[in-house]
Design a protein around this motif. Structure first.
Motif, PDB file in Angstrom:
ATOM      1  N   LEU A 189      -6.327  -2.864   0.418  1.00  0.00           N
ATOM      2  CA  LEU A 189      -6.408  -1.377  -0.134  1.00  0.00           C
ATOM      3  C   LEU A 189      -6.033  -1.913  -1.667  1.00  0.00           C
ATOM      4  O   LEU A 189      -6.686  -0.963  -2.395  1.00  0.00           O
ATOM      5  N   ASP A 190      -5.261  -2.577  -2.026  1.00  0.00           N
ATOM      6  CA  ASP A 190      -4.856  -2.748  -3.533  1.00  0.00           C
ATOM      7  C   ASP A 190      -6.175  -3.292  -4.183  1.00  0.00           C
ATOM      8  O   ASP A 190      -6.326  -2.902  -5.377  1.00  0.00           O
ATOM      9  N   THR A 216       2.478   5.167   2.593  1.00  0.00           N
ATOM     10  CA  THR A 216       3.547   5.704   2.308  1.00  0.00           C
ATOM     11  C   THR A 216       4.762   5.316   2.960  1.00  0.00           C
ATOM     12  O   THR A 216       5.793   5.719   2.559  1.00  0.00           O
ATOM     13  N   GLY A 217       4.647   4.474   4.115  1.00  0.00           N
ATOM     14  CA  GLY A 217       5.734   4.071   4.915  1.00  0.00           C
ATOM     15  C   GLY A 217       6.333   2.732   4.460  1.00  0.00           C
ATOM     16  O   GLY A 217       5.916   1.569   3.939  1.00  0.00           O
ATOM     17  N   GLY A 218       7.685   2.808   4.390  1.00  0.00           N
ATOM     18  CA  GLY A 218       8.606   1.538   4.359  1.00  0.00           C
ATOM     19  C   GLY A 218       8.196   0.614   3.047  1.00  0.00           C
ATOM     20  O   GLY A 218       8.242   1.389   1.932  1.00  0.00           O
ATOM     21  N   ASP A 225       2.181   2.257  -4.539  1.00  0.00           N
ATOM     22  CA  ASP A 225       2.549   3.399  -5.238  1.00  0.00           C
ATOM     23  C   ASP A 225       1.545   3.461  -6.239  1.00  0.00           C
ATOM     24  O   ASP A 225       0.708   4.613  -6.684  1.00  0.00           O
ATOM     25  N   ARG A 226       1.058   2.345  -6.813  1.00  0.00           N
ATOM     26  CA  ARG A 226      -0.239   2.773  -7.667  1.00  0.00           C
ATOM     27  C   ARG A 226      -1.649   3.265  -7.229  1.00  0.00           C
ATOM     28  O   ARG A 226      -2.438   3.774  -7.842  1.00  0.00           O
ATOM     29  N   SER A 229      -0.343   6.924  -6.153  1.00  0.00           N
ATOM     30  CA  SER A 229      -0.386   7.987  -7.377  1.00  0.00           C
ATOM     31  C   SER A 229      -1.904   8.460  -7.564  1.00  0.00           C
ATOM     32  O   SER A 229      -1.696   9.381  -8.495  1.00  0.00           O
ATOM     33  N   ARG A 230      -2.834   7.737  -7.439  1.00  0.00           N
ATOM     34  CA  ARG A 230      -4.102   8.126  -7.839  1.00  0.00           C
ATOM     35  C   ARG A 230      -4.700   9.081  -7.077  1.00  0.00           C
ATOM     36  O   ARG A 230      -5.786   9.472  -7.299  1.00  0.00           O
ATOM     37  N   ILE A 231      -4.270   9.364  -5.504  1.00  0.00           N
ATOM     38  CA  ILE A 231      -4.954  10.161  -4.853  1.00  0.00           C
ATOM     39  C   ILE A 231      -5.216  11.654  -5.361  1.00  0.00           C
ATOM     40  O   ILE A 231      -4.025  12.357  -5.849  1.00  0.00           O
ATOM     41  N   GLY A 232      -6.333  12.090  -5.529  1.00  0.00           N
ATOM     42  CA  GLY A 232      -6.626  13.343  -6.010  1.00  0.00           C
ATOM     43  C   GLY A 232      -6.888  14.186  -4.748  1.00  0.00           C
ATOM     44  O   GLY A 232      -6.826  15.544  -5.001  1.00  0.00           O
TER      45      GLY A 232
END
Length: 306
Positions: A189-190, A216-218, A225-226, A229-232
């Motif tokens: 995903l990254d 979002t978990g654990g 987070d990077r 935080s980009r999810i629009g």
């Protein structure tokens, strides 16, 4: 050796189908399980060996073809513009226009993939990469994306694959859609986030609840987070709406009978409705009757093994 007399009819019928354009020679060969060159020689009467084995397979292929035609298997409906599909399409359109990230997640069988396919079919510069459990790692995931965007001769290095993908999609105003994204590892995903940053195109992650949970978990949350935080745009699909079920039932040749609505409200939702109605239509056709709720109930029992 010439085809034996009792096999001439089979070869002649296969040749007739191909000449009439009802089936291509390559398709017949593939479905019958014979080589294209051997089929070509048998059809031309120039096969050097005993053609009995090939003719036997062609005969079986013809029988199966005729059986399917006699069954008149109803076709599943094409894309149905349900309210849920509209939400998916709107999220994809936003991600593409804004070069942003959209996450579409939730229940299985509510029409996410069908909506993705319709969006890709009707828009330019949309690439869909479908993930499986075998694509969990970074390299495998990047290879699938590379194939979707048209990268040829994919290099083995993840860094080089990344560069090839970015070069291919940059300045296209396009959208990379990753379906079944719940199969991807956090690292994969990254890697997609990195492509999004470098290419400046839209990115849509589509899958079940694990997609969102993984982000979002654990302890993974801080690592991703990077990306988070980009999810629009976030679209959570908990279950099929009644209007979805009604629209799909009508498109499949049925009605929103009580049994249909019950099926659509259970896990599998729209997918289950289509399967049950398809079998119900076959039952109705076999009985020479108009499709009714009783056929749907019988089909449901049959599919559930009751």
């Amino acid at each position: 050796m010439e085809v034996v007399a009792e096999s001439i009819d089979v070869v002649s019928r296969v040749r007739g189908l191909i000449e009439a354009g009802e089936a291509s020679q390559s398709r017949v060969a593939k479905e019958a399980g014979v080589s294209t060159s051997a089929l070509s020689q048998v059809l031309a009467g120039s096969y050097a060996a005993d053609p009995a084995r090939i003719v036997e397979r062609l005969s079986a292929w013809m029988a199966a073809r005729e059986e399917r035609a006699a069954a008149r298997l109803p076709q599943a409906p094409a894309f149905v513009p349900t309210p849920t599909a509209g939400r998916v399409v709107a999220a994809l359109a936003y991600a593409q226009m804004a070069a942003d990230v959209a996450v579409i997640y939730g229940a299985a069988g509510v029409g996410k993939t069908m909506a993705v396919q319709e969006y890709a079919r009707t828009r330019p510069a949309v690439w869909v990469a479908v993930m499986t459990p075998g694509h969990a790692g970074v390299t495998a995931a990047l290879e699938e994306v590379a194939a979707a965007v048209g990268v040829k001769d994919c290099p083995q290095s993840p860094a080089r694959i990344h560069r090839e993908i970015v070069a291919r999609v940059r300045e296209t105003g396009g959208l990379i859609v990753v379906d079944e994204a719940q199969h991807l590892s956090v690292a994969a995903l990254d890697a997609l986030r990195s492509i999004f940053d470098a290419a400046g195109v839209g990115l849509a992650l589509v899958g079940n609840d694990l997609v969102y949970t993984r982000m979002t978990g654990g302890s993974r949350a801080a690592y991703l987070d990077r990306l988070f935080s980009r999810i629009g745009k976030r679209v959570s699909l908990r279950r099929a709406q009644d209007a979805d079920i009604e629209a799909v039932a009508k498109a499949a040749g049925g009605e929103a009978w009580r049994e249909v609505m019950e099926i659509g409200r259970q896990p599998g939702a729209i997918r289950a409705v289509v399967k049950v109605l398809r079998l119900a239509r076959m039952m109705a056709q076999a009985a020479g009757e108009a499709l009714a709720a009783a056929h749907v109930a019988a089909a449901r029992r049959d599919l559930e093994g009751a």
